[in-house]
Design a protein around this motif. Sequence first.
Motif, PDB file in Angstrom:
ATOM      1  N   GLU A 299      15.942  20.162  24.271  1.00  0.00           N
ATOM      2  CA  GLU A 299      15.784  19.843  25.605  1.00  0.00           C
ATOM      3  C   GLU A 299      15.412  18.295  25.670  1.00  0.00           C
ATOM      4  OE1 GLU A 299      13.909  19.158  29.554  1.00  0.00           O
ATOM      5  OE2 GLU A 299      13.107  18.824  27.259  1.00  0.00           O
TER       6      GLU A 299
ATOM      7  N   VAL B 123      25.367  19.696  32.706  1.00  0.00           N
ATOM      8  CA  VAL B 123      24.320  20.648  32.215  1.00  0.00           C
ATOM      9  C   VAL B 123      24.583  21.948  32.940  1.00  0.00           C
ATOM     10  CG1 VAL B 123      21.829  21.178  32.288  1.00  0.00           C
ATOM     11  CG2 VAL B 123      22.257  18.880  31.902  1.00  0.00           C
TER      12      VAL B 123
ATOM     13  N   HIS C 175      22.874  24.717  31.522  1.00  0.00           N
ATOM     14  CA  HIS C 175      21.630  25.748  31.379  1.00  0.00           C
ATOM     15  C   HIS C 175      20.414  24.766  30.979  1.00  0.00           C
ATOM     16  CE1 HIS C 175      18.739  29.299  31.402  1.00  0.00           C
ATOM     17  NE2 HIS C 175      18.792  28.850  30.089  1.00  0.00           N
ATOM     18  N   ARG C 176      19.179  24.994  31.227  1.00  0.00           N
ATOM     19  CA  ARG C 176      18.097  24.187  30.748  1.00  0.00           C
ATOM     20  C   ARG C 176      17.083  24.842  30.571  1.00  0.00           C
ATOM     21  NH1 ARG C 176      16.326  18.868  30.360  1.00  0.00           N
ATOM     22  NH2 ARG C 176      18.287  17.895  31.757  1.00  0.00           N
TER      23      ARG C 176
ATOM     24  N   VAL D 108      19.020  22.958  25.829  1.00  0.00           N
ATOM     25  CA  VAL D 108      19.877  22.691  26.996  1.00  0.00           C
ATOM     26  C   VAL D 108      20.976  22.748  26.633  1.00  0.00           C
ATOM     27  CG1 VAL D 108      19.960  20.042  26.397  1.00  0.00           C
ATOM     28  CG2 VAL D 108      20.426  20.971  28.796  1.00  0.00           C
TER      29      VAL D 108
END
Length: 324
Positions: free
Chosen positions: A239, A264, A266-267, A272
């Motif tokens: 991340e 991005v 998904h985090r 990430v």
Amino acid sequence: VAGAVKNTGFFRAGEMLVQIDPRDYEIRIRRLDASLVAARAKQEETAREFERSESLKQRNAISESAFDQSKAARDVAGAEVARLEAELAAERNALADATVAAPFDGCVQQLMVDVGQYVTVGTPLALCFATDAAEIRLPVTDEQFGYLGIPLGETLAPHTGPAVRLEAGFAGVRRSWQGRIVRSEPMVDTKSRMVYLVARVEQPYSEAARSGGQPLAVGMFVDAAIEVPGVSGAFALPEACVTIDGRLFVLDEQDRLVPRSVRVLHRDSERVVLAGDLTAGERVCATPLAHAVAGMAVRVVENSDPADTAAPASQQVRTAGVQR
């Protein structure tokens, strides 16, 4: 009240749950049976009288009013039989309803009456739920929903939906159960802007579905991990590699920062997932820098194991901690 309802709470389809005292219904049925026998006898008598009246009328041996009275008496007797038959059917239905049988295998969540209590029509007796399956509503963002590749507001064919792992802490142990997405609800929540998926776990109270001896019980709060298809050209990185505003830097051969345009996907708190201008094997800056600019020279202080950053699409990049 059935003993299973009061003790364990579990019951089988067809099992008696609650029974209302049937004696009043049985007495009314006997009265109606007797009244119906008398009414049918009266109907037969008036029918014979009407037949005689018809014969006499054909010979002009009876007045028109007498014939009409005979016909009316026959019709009234027939209507009385029909009324009593309907009342008798209603009372027999009421007697059948005095025994409340389970329509499915399930469990009593709340018993609202007990032995000796008077109830009227419409009085709730118990709140039950089926135990053949458990369904859980899972909120996801529209972006997350896009990863699943399923239509909005559609019920999926059995065993075709994405797999779901449900986890919950219970009795001091982290437990998990397996299920599948079975449908998506056909609307978006107006307040949260979330889409709701419905996950289904078959036979959550059965021995096969238990996790460490514990069922997926109604009322549990669970965390859900949904299995989605791999994303082509995506990378999974720590991340810290991507700033809050979505910036990412790689290191060139002279250990200088080079900005890259990424998106991005998904985090979370650890990883990430992103796609964009990245190539497998490149070194990515994993140190948050307050004033990083393109071309800034840095010194690599530590390299991470590439195996720790394996991407969903089986692509890898190397991360590097740096100092200015």
